[in-house]
Enzyme design. Structure first.
Site, PDB file in Angstrom:
ATOM      1  N   ASP A  30      42.615  44.565  43.999  1.00  0.00           N
ATOM      2  CA  ASP A  30      43.061  44.235  42.648  1.00  0.00           C
ATOM      3  C   ASP A  30      42.698  42.784  42.331  1.00  0.00           C
ATOM      4  OD1 ASP A  30      45.450  45.546  40.607  1.00  0.00           O
ATOM      5  OD2 ASP A  30      44.949  43.427  40.384  1.00  0.00           O
ATOM      6  N   ILE A  31      42.184  42.575  41.130  1.00  0.00           N
ATOM      7  CA  ILE A  31      41.713  41.249  40.723  1.00  0.00           C
ATOM      8  C   ILE A  31      42.877  40.268  40.532  1.00  0.00           C
ATOM      9  CG2 ILE A  31      41.750  41.523  38.193  1.00  0.00           C
ATOM     10  CD1 ILE A  31      38.817  40.548  38.206  1.00  0.00           C
ATOM     11  N   ASN A  87      51.137  53.850  37.523  1.00  0.00           N
ATOM     12  CA  ASN A  87      51.756  53.577  36.232  1.00  0.00           C
ATOM     13  C   ASN A  87      51.184  54.547  35.205  1.00  0.00           C
ATOM     14  OD1 ASN A  87      53.349  51.341  37.033  1.00  0.00           O
ATOM     15  ND2 ASN A  87      51.539  50.044  37.030  1.00  0.00           N
ATOM     16  N   GLU A  95      47.736  49.538  32.018  1.00  0.00           N
ATOM     17  CA  GLU A  95      46.744  48.738  31.280  1.00  0.00           C
ATOM     18  C   GLU A  95      45.365  49.367  31.310  1.00  0.00           C
ATOM     19  OE1 GLU A  95      46.975  44.953  33.215  1.00  0.00           O
ATOM     20  OE2 GLU A  95      48.844  44.394  32.207  1.00  0.00           O
ATOM     21  N   VAL A  96      45.055  50.000  32.412  1.00  0.00           N
ATOM     22  CA  VAL A  96      43.733  50.621  32.556  1.00  0.00           C
ATOM     23  C   VAL A  96      43.932  52.137  32.582  1.00  0.00           C
ATOM     24  CG1 VAL A  96      41.667  50.828  33.975  1.00  0.00           C
ATOM     25  CG2 VAL A  96      42.863  48.621  33.826  1.00  0.00           C
ATOM     26  N   HIS A 100      44.923  55.285  38.723  1.00  0.00           N
ATOM     27  CA  HIS A 100      44.723  54.483  39.928  1.00  0.00           C
ATOM     28  C   HIS A 100      46.046  54.367  40.669  1.00  0.00           C
ATOM     29  CE1 HIS A 100      45.514  51.906  36.444  1.00  0.00           C
ATOM     30  NE2 HIS A 100      46.249  51.153  37.256  1.00  0.00           N
ATOM     31  N   HIS A 102      48.160  51.994  43.051  1.00  0.00           N
ATOM     32  CA  HIS A 102      48.317  50.648  43.596  1.00  0.00           C
ATOM     33  C   HIS A 102      48.828  50.811  45.028  1.00  0.00           C
ATOM     34  CE1 HIS A 102      48.313  48.403  39.637  1.00  0.00           C
ATOM     35  NE2 HIS A 102      48.639  49.606  39.202  1.00  0.00           N
TER      36      HIS A 102
HETATM   37  P1  AMP Z   1      47.979  49.155  35.527  1.00  0.00           P
HETATM   38  O1  AMP Z   1      48.864  48.144  34.878  1.00  0.00           O
HETATM   39  O2  AMP Z   1      48.712  50.099  36.426  1.00  0.00           O
HETATM   40  O3  AMP Z   1      47.059  49.860  34.539  1.00  0.00           O
HETATM   41  O4  AMP Z   1      47.070  48.318  36.519  1.00  0.00           O
HETATM   42  C1  AMP Z   1      45.786  47.863  36.236  1.00  0.00           C
HETATM   43  C2  AMP Z   1      45.412  46.957  37.363  1.00  0.00           C
HETATM   44  O5  AMP Z   1      43.998  46.791  37.355  1.00  0.00           O
HETATM   45  C3  AMP Z   1      46.028  45.571  37.280  1.00  0.00           C
HETATM   46  O6  AMP Z   1      46.773  45.317  38.469  1.00  0.00           O
HETATM   47  C4  AMP Z   1      44.822  44.653  37.152  1.00  0.00           C
HETATM   48  O7  AMP Z   1      44.986  43.428  37.838  1.00  0.00           O
HETATM   49  C5  AMP Z   1      43.715  45.487  37.758  1.00  0.00           C
HETATM   50  N1  AMP Z   1      42.360  45.206  37.283  1.00  0.00           N
HETATM   51  C6  AMP Z   1      41.942  45.123  35.998  1.00  0.00           C
HETATM   52  N2  AMP Z   1      40.623  44.884  35.956  1.00  0.00           N
HETATM   53  C7  AMP Z   1      40.199  44.838  37.247  1.00  0.00           C
HETATM   54  C8  AMP Z   1      38.933  44.616  37.869  1.00  0.00           C
HETATM   55  N3  AMP Z   1      37.825  44.408  37.149  1.00  0.00           N
HETATM   56  N4  AMP Z   1      38.868  44.630  39.219  1.00  0.00           N
HETATM   57  C9  AMP Z   1      39.987  44.817  39.948  1.00  0.00           C
HETATM   58  N5  AMP Z   1      41.199  45.045  39.426  1.00  0.00           N
HETATM   59  C10 AMP Z   1      41.312  45.043  38.091  1.00  0.00           C
END
Ligand code: AMP
Ligand code: ZN
Length: 115
Positions: A30-31, A87, A95-96, A100, A102
């Protein structure tokens, strides 16, 4: 999915620190880590979140969950403990919109929520 950042990682169009990959899934760091170990594990197929899972995904998701154990061992957190979180939607802070898991650990985590 054209605008999906995780699909771009799958296609190697943007860089990621990949820790595991096979035909079905990919895992990368995770970034913005929320714990000492914070790895994301995703299916290569674009699935927005848990609500979009179908019967045909059973093998894929089973595979991913079993591989999460191997990645936890690789990261040396299998014995100390870890959390796997998905999530889903707004209130969960998704957010994405590419499903995924975690994988969090490497230190004591708070109860129930991680961030
Ligand atoms: P969520 O809030 O469950 O959608 O988590 C999205 C996660 O993706 C967050 O923890 C971000 O830090 C992570 N994230 C977003 N963009 C990237 C990326 N390019 N590479 C790695 N992690 C990312
Ligand atoms: Zn995607």
């Amino acid at each position: 999915m054209e605008d999906c950042i995780f699909c771009k990682i799958v296609k190697k169009e943007i860089p990621a620190d990949i820790v595991y990959e096979d035909d079905l899934i990919i895992a990368f760091e995770d970034i913005n880590p929320q714990a000492k170990v914070h790895t994301l594990i995703i299916p290569k197929e674009h699935i927005p979140n848990n609500l979009y899972l179908e019967g045909r995904h059973k093998t894929l998701i089973g595979h991913l969950i079993l591989k999460a154990n191997e990645i936890a061992k690789m990261k040396n957190i299998a014995q100390t403990g870890f959390r796997l979180i998905v999530n889903n939607g707004k209130d969960a802070g998704q957010e994405v919109f590419h499903i995924h898991w975690h994988l969090l650990g490497g230190e004591p985590l708070g109860r129930l929520v991680c961030k």
